[in-house]
Design an enzyme around this catalytic site. Sequence first.
Site, PDB file in Angstrom:
ATOM      1  N   ASN A   9      12.778  46.241  11.768  1.00 40.77           N
ATOM      2  CA  ASN A   9      10.824  46.237  11.758  1.00 40.77           C
ATOM      3  C   ASN A   9      10.503  47.143  12.088  1.00 40.77           C
ATOM      4  O   ASN A   9      10.069  46.964  13.965  1.00 40.77           O
ATOM      5  CB  ASN A   9      10.131  44.879  11.772  1.00 40.77           C
ATOM      6  CG  ASN A   9       9.231  44.913  10.874  1.00 40.77           C
ATOM      7  OD1 ASN A   9       8.170  45.860  10.965  1.00 40.77           O
ATOM      8  ND2 ASN A   9       8.544  43.825  11.245  1.00 40.77           N
ATOM      9  N   LYS A  11       7.200  48.957  12.156  1.00 43.55           N
ATOM     10  CA  LYS A  11       6.038  48.277  11.837  1.00 43.55           C
ATOM     11  C   LYS A  11       5.395  49.655  11.876  1.00 43.55           C
ATOM     12  O   LYS A  11       6.139  50.261  11.276  1.00 43.55           O
ATOM     13  CB  LYS A  11       5.178  47.415  12.647  1.00 43.55           C
ATOM     14  CG  LYS A  11       6.482  46.401  13.341  1.00 43.55           C
ATOM     15  CD  LYS A  11       6.045  45.416  14.922  1.00 43.55           C
ATOM     16  CE  LYS A  11       6.960  44.559  14.980  1.00 43.55           C
ATOM     17  NZ  LYS A  11       6.857  43.265  15.800  1.00 43.55           N
ATOM     18  N   HIS A  95       4.851  38.380   7.674  1.00 46.27           N
ATOM     19  CA  HIS A  95       5.112  38.618   9.097  1.00 46.27           C
ATOM     20  C   HIS A  95       4.173  37.974   9.553  1.00 46.27           C
ATOM     21  O   HIS A  95       2.697  37.730   8.769  1.00 46.27           O
ATOM     22  CB  HIS A  95       5.745  40.149   9.407  1.00 46.27           C
ATOM     23  CG  HIS A  95       5.908  40.274  10.459  1.00 46.27           C
ATOM     24  ND1 HIS A  95       4.514  40.238  11.506  1.00 46.27           N
ATOM     25  CD2 HIS A  95       7.445  40.604  11.060  1.00 46.27           C
ATOM     26  CE1 HIS A  95       5.629  40.911  12.964  1.00 46.27           C
ATOM     27  NE2 HIS A  95       7.189  41.085  12.463  1.00 46.27           N
ATOM     28  N   GLU A  97       2.321  39.285  11.748  1.00 43.98           N
ATOM     29  CA  GLU A  97       0.839  40.190  12.161  1.00 43.98           C
ATOM     30  C   GLU A  97       0.434  40.845  10.957  1.00 43.98           C
ATOM     31  O   GLU A  97      -0.676  40.282  10.869  1.00 43.98           O
ATOM     32  CB  GLU A  97       1.788  41.421  13.014  1.00 43.98           C
ATOM     33  CG  GLU A  97       1.935  41.850  13.835  1.00 43.98           C
ATOM     34  CD  GLU A  97       3.094  42.415  14.289  1.00 43.98           C
ATOM     35  OE1 GLU A  97       3.383  43.371  13.800  1.00 43.98           O
ATOM     36  OE2 GLU A  97       3.787  42.070  14.871  1.00 43.98           O
ATOM     37  N   GLU A 167      10.683  33.644  13.232  1.00 42.80           N
ATOM     38  CA  GLU A 167       9.829  34.267  14.067  1.00 42.80           C
ATOM     39  C   GLU A 167       9.210  33.745  14.993  1.00 42.80           C
ATOM     40  O   GLU A 167       7.557  33.645  14.846  1.00 42.80           O
ATOM     41  CB  GLU A 167       9.373  35.980  13.640  1.00 42.80           C
ATOM     42  CG  GLU A 167      10.567  36.942  13.517  1.00 42.80           C
ATOM     43  CD  GLU A 167       9.709  38.026  13.239  1.00 42.80           C
ATOM     44  OE1 GLU A 167      10.892  39.126  13.640  1.00 42.80           O
ATOM     45  OE2 GLU A 167       9.252  38.932  12.680  1.00 42.80           O
ATOM     46  N   GLY A 173       6.872  40.875  20.793  1.00 39.21           N
ATOM     47  CA  GLY A 173       6.127  41.811  21.645  1.00 39.21           C
ATOM     48  C   GLY A 173       5.717  41.647  22.877  1.00 39.21           C
ATOM     49  O   GLY A 173       5.496  41.885  23.713  1.00 39.21           O
ATOM     50  N   SER A 213      11.347  39.966  19.990  1.00 39.40           N
ATOM     51  CA  SER A 213      12.347  40.102  21.970  1.00 39.40           C
ATOM     52  C   SER A 213      13.491  40.026  22.580  1.00 39.40           C
ATOM     53  O   SER A 213      13.773  39.843  22.874  1.00 39.40           O
ATOM     54  CB  SER A 213      11.300  39.412  22.241  1.00 39.40           C
ATOM     55  OG  SER A 213       9.959  39.569  23.241  1.00 39.40           O
TER      56      SER A 213
HETATM   57  P1  13P Z   1       9.688  42.483  19.124  1.00 45.07           P
HETATM   58  O1  13P Z   1      11.236  42.045  18.483  1.00 45.07           O
HETATM   59  O2  13P Z   1       9.075  43.689  18.989  1.00 45.07           O
HETATM   60  O3  13P Z   1       9.544  41.477  19.426  1.00 45.07           O
HETATM   61  O4  13P Z   1       9.305  42.429  17.414  1.00 45.07           O
HETATM   62  C1  13P Z   1      10.225  41.186  16.267  1.00 45.07           C
HETATM   63  C2  13P Z   1       9.089  41.247  15.486  1.00 45.07           C
HETATM   64  O5  13P Z   1       8.007  41.232  15.253  1.00 45.07           O
HETATM   65  C3  13P Z   1      10.116  41.534  14.359  1.00 45.07           C
HETATM   66  O6  13P Z   1      10.024  41.057  12.821  1.00 45.07           O
END
Ligand code: 13P
Length: 250
Positions: A9, A11, A95, A97, A167, A173, A213
Site C-alpha cells: 500500500n 499511500k 484502511h 487512515e 492491521e 507506521g 510495520s
Molecule cells: P506500515 O507498514 O508503514 O506500518 O503500514 C502498514 C499499512 O498501513 C498498510 O496498509
Amino acid sequence: MRQKIVAGNWKMNKNAEETEDLLNELIDKLPADVEAQFVVAPTFVNLASAVQHLEFTNIAVAAQNMHQAENGAFTGEISADMLKSIGVETVILGHSERRSYFGETDDIIAKKTDAALKHDMTVIFCFGEELQDRKDNNHFNVVETQLRDGLFHIEDKNWERIILAYEPVWAIGTGETASPDQAQEMHAFIRETVEKKFGSEIAENVSILYGGSVKPDNAKEIFSKPDVDGGLIGGAALKADDFAAIASAI
Ligand code: 13P
C-alpha cells in the site's frame, strides 16, 4: 486453497516518474520462484500507467480506495466502474487512515464493499483495533464488530473475492509491530469468527494478511504463523529491496 499474498500500500507517495522507477525495480527484484500473489497499490493518478507497466507480470494493481456510488455529483471521488475501465480489479477498503482521517464508518465501508463486489472486483478489507482497545482488552470485540458491520452481510459466493487485512492501528507506521504470537492469536480469532457465520470452507479458504510495520527483518517470523497468509505493507513497500525481501519471506 487459500493464497499467499504480499501487497504494498503505497499511500500518498510516489509521483508518476517515481512510480515507474519503483515498478521497474520491482519487476527486476521480486522473486520469481515464490508461489504467492504480489499486489501494488499506487495512488489513483498512477493506476492506469501501473496497469500498463505490469501487464505481463505476476504483479497485480490495486486502488487504495473508491466511492460507493455508481457515479454522480461526488466531486473528487472515483467509482468502481472507473477503476475497472482502466484494468484495476482490486481495491483496498476500510484502511484505518480512511476510517480515522476521512470519517469512514463501518456502514460506508459496507456500501463500498457492495459496490466493488457488484463490479466483480476483489476487495482487500482492512480492519483492526486502536491501542486503547487493546489496553482495555477490547480488541477482539472491536475486530468482530468491524467484520460484522462492514462485511458479514455479503453472500457466500462473494468470499472468493475477499482478502482480509488485519492491521492493528497502533502498529501502522510506528515501527512497533504485533508480535508473531499476537498476530497469530488475532488471525485465528478472525478465522473462527468467519467460520461461525459462514462455515469452515469459507473460513479455511480466505487469506488473512497482517499489516503494521512489516519489515524485512520481521516478515519471516510473522509469515511463519499458520493463520497469517501474507502481509499488507506500507513504508517498506516504497523500497524495492525491502519489498522484495518481504516477498521472499513468504
Ligand atoms: P506500515 O507498514 O508503514 O506500518 O503500514 C502498514 C499499512 O498501513 C498498510 O496498509
